[in-house]
Design a protein around this motif. Structure first.
Motif, PDB file in Angstrom:
ATOM      1  N   HIS A 126       0.692  -0.990  -0.038  1.00  0.00           N
ATOM      2  CA  HIS A 126      -0.061   0.436  -0.010  1.00  0.00           C
ATOM      3  C   HIS A 126       0.650   1.297  -0.015  1.00  0.00           C
ATOM      4  N   GLN A 127      -0.013   2.444  -0.663  1.00  0.00           N
ATOM      5  CA  GLN A 127       0.938   3.747  -0.158  1.00  0.00           C
ATOM      6  C   GLN A 127       0.352   4.748   1.311  1.00  0.00           C
ATOM      7  N   ARG A 128       1.251   5.062   1.534  1.00  0.00           N
ATOM      8  CA  ARG A 128       0.951   6.150   2.807  1.00  0.00           C
ATOM      9  C   ARG A 128      -0.425   6.389   2.302  1.00  0.00           C
ATOM     10  N   GLY A 129      -1.498   6.463   3.433  1.00  0.00           N
ATOM     11  CA  GLY A 129      -2.559   7.138   3.128  1.00  0.00           C
ATOM     12  C   GLY A 129      -3.941   6.189   2.887  1.00  0.00           C
ATOM     13  N   ALA A 130      -3.162   5.401   2.590  1.00  0.00           N
ATOM     14  CA  ALA A 130      -4.702   4.489   1.722  1.00  0.00           C
ATOM     15  C   ALA A 130      -5.441   3.248   2.212  1.00  0.00           C
ATOM     16  N   PHE A 131      -5.032   4.242   3.817  1.00  0.00           N
ATOM     17  CA  PHE A 131      -6.433   3.449   4.946  1.00  0.00           C
ATOM     18  C   PHE A 131      -5.516   4.220   5.944  1.00  0.00           C
ATOM     19  N   THR A 132      -6.795   4.117   6.643  1.00  0.00           N
ATOM     20  CA  THR A 132      -6.785   4.526   8.350  1.00  0.00           C
ATOM     21  C   THR A 132      -5.271   3.529   9.011  1.00  0.00           C
ATOM     22  N   GLY A 133      -4.724   4.833   9.467  1.00  0.00           N
ATOM     23  CA  GLY A 133      -2.928   3.991   9.769  1.00  0.00           C
ATOM     24  C   GLY A 133      -2.089   3.441   9.330  1.00  0.00           C
ATOM     25  N   ALA A 134      -2.663   3.953   8.198  1.00  0.00           N
ATOM     26  CA  ALA A 134      -1.124   3.642   6.663  1.00  0.00           C
ATOM     27  C   ALA A 134       0.015   4.641   6.819  1.00  0.00           C
ATOM     28  N   VAL A 135       0.395   5.068   7.530  1.00  0.00           N
ATOM     29  CA  VAL A 135       1.045   6.283   7.789  1.00  0.00           C
ATOM     30  C   VAL A 135       2.755   6.463   6.706  1.00  0.00           C
ATOM     31  N   SER A 136       2.411   5.091   6.695  1.00  0.00           N
ATOM     32  CA  SER A 136       3.928   4.653   5.836  1.00  0.00           C
ATOM     33  C   SER A 136       3.867   3.667   3.917  1.00  0.00           C
ATOM     34  N   SER A 137       4.183   4.102   3.654  1.00  0.00           N
ATOM     35  CA  SER A 137       4.356   2.721   2.459  1.00  0.00           C
ATOM     36  C   SER A 137       4.499   2.024   3.207  1.00  0.00           C
ATOM     37  N   GLN A 138       4.203   0.613   2.477  1.00  0.00           N
ATOM     38  CA  GLN A 138       5.413  -1.266   2.529  1.00  0.00           C
ATOM     39  C   GLN A 138       4.530  -1.533   0.940  1.00  0.00           C
TER      40      GLN A 138
END
Length: 456
Positions: free
Chosen positions: A205-217
């Protein structure tokens, strides 16, 4: 060999062994152990009494696979041929690297074979030594020939086999024998990942993709770039994610969650399932187009109960590993104990056998054979677990007789029995069935079964 020769060999070779920190064994032209270093004696569980014995008698199952015809190459070729590795190495024993050299000996008057070895961490193992497939030659040779042909291609692979039959081991073998062996091997077990997290695990996922996604993974697909991604229990992919995986298989690209930028990567997919693919299609749990794309090349892995001729070599294989890991001698299994193992159906397959051998050896007296009474009660009684012995048990006496029930009813009754045995405890019932807790929850949800119905 004369006592004086043994003293001279030890005086010359032991300092070399200590200086290089390498356990060493010398083998003479008659395939006898001429000398063994102190460190090799400790590592292999041998004594100086082994000197003079034939090398297969002492080393087979340790640093020798018994393929001694290969060793003659070293005694018939010029002395300049040195350092050819592993002419008779059993690759899986103790994760060790073997170097074999032909050397001259002024003491004996004939050439000697020097085998020196070092333990390896798994990540530093040579690619062709990390995994092996232990089986009898009759059926394993054509099976492994097909596996090797499959490995040379880039086509997705589907491995079909019950839980514990070694699907991940075979997936790693395919990777190690492929042109991608230099790249990463990444495993994704969908049985332990909730459905809501499968898409993220695969694609990232990219940062901000969903709640709690504070960084890209990054997802597993990206991490396996240049190598192989092994997806176990492929049937647990949600339908929407199956569509995305199919697109990746078609064009090699995908978008991480929360991104509209397509990424192109080179990752080979090896998928596995422990269920009947036709059943998955009938129940609508797998898209037909995804199945046929994955099923371009497939391998059906037989359960252990259908390859009982492999039991003796598998037991010895696991016994040797146990002995090496624990740096101690271990008991052999009596003929009566082996007969009981051959009669047991092993619902957990090779994984269950491995754990059984380890647990029995852990509490056994190493100075006496493993007897029938040392085995678990289920094995002593010839229990079949949840797999019916259709050749011995009649429908009227066995409530789980497979052929008398439709597949869904058979599965429901297996789960019911496990839940009753565990007093409704999901984790314990999953262990009995040989599946993960999340997989059991999914099966119960599909069959509309309630956990609280089995509390007593």
């Amino acid at each position: 060999m004369a006592p004086q020769s043994k003293i001279n060999l030890n005086a010359i070779m032991e300092p070399i062994s200590k200086a290089t920190n390498s356990p060493m064994v010398l083998i003479d032209h008659l395939f006898r152990i001429a000398w063994i270093s102190d460190s090799a004696s400790q590592s292999l569980g041998l004594t100086t009494e082994s000197i003079g014995s034939l090398c297969p008698d002492s080393l087979e199952g340790k640093i020798c696979s018994g393929s001694c015809q290969k060793i003659s190459h070293f005694f018939s070729n010029p002395l300049s041929e040195r350092g050819i590795p592993q002419p008779c190495l059993e690759p899986t024993f103790g994760n060790i690297s073997i170097n074999t050299e032909r050397i001259s000996s002024d003491l004996s008057g004939y050439p000697l074979l020097l085998k020196s070895f070092q333990p390896l961490l798994h990540d530093s193992l040579p690619k062709n030594q990390q995994h092996t497939f232990v089986a009898s030659r009759d059926w394993a040779e054509p099976f492994l020939e097909k596996l090797t042909r499959i490995a040379k291609t880039e086509i997705p692979v589907l491995l079909i086999g019950e839980t514990g039959t070694g699907k991940e081991c075979l997936a790693r073998l395919i990777h190690e024998r492929s042109r991608r062996s230099h790249g990463p091997f990444v495993a994704l077990d969908l049985s332990v990942i909730p459905e809501t997290l499968v898409e993220d695990a695969l694609f990232g996922h990219q940062r901000g993709a969903f709640t709690g996604a504070v960084s890209s993974q990054s997802g597993r697909l990206s991490r396996a770039h240049g190598g192989t991604l092994f997806i176990d229990e492929i049937e647990n992919i949600p339908p929407a994610v199956q569509t995305r995986l199919l697109r990746f298989l078609e064009d090699g690209s995908f978008e991480p969650m929360g991104s509209n930028q397509s990424q192109a990567i080179s990752t080979r997919i090896i998928a596995a399932t422990n269920e009947d693919p036709e059943k998955l299609l009938r129940e609508g749990r797998m898209r037909p187009d995804l199945f046929y794309r994955l099923n371009g090349l497939s391998l059906q892995i037989p359960p252990l109960r259908k390859r009982t001729e492999d039991l003796p070599i598998l037991v010895e294989h696991f016994r040797s590993i146990f002995q090496k890991q624990n740096r101690s001698s271990s008991s052999s299994f009596s003929s009566e104990a082996m007969q009981a193992l051959s009669s047991y159906h092993f619902p957990g397959n090779i994984r269950e056998l491995k754990h059984l051998v380890e647990s029995v050896l852990a509490v056994s007296d190493p100075h006496r054979p493993i007897e029938l009474s040392d085995l678990p009660e289920s094995v002593q009684k010839g229990s079949t677990g949840f797999y019916p012995q259709t050749d011995k048990i009649h429908e009227e006496t066995h409530p789980y007789y497979e052929d008398s029930l439709d597949p869904e009813l058979f599965e429901r009754r297996r789960i019911e029995k496990a839940l009753r045995s565990s007093n409704g405890k999901i984790e314990a019932a999953a262990f009995i069935l040989g599946i993960s807790r999340i997989t059991l929850w999914r099966h119960m949800k599909r069959l509309n079964m309630k956990q609280n119905s089995f509390h007593f």
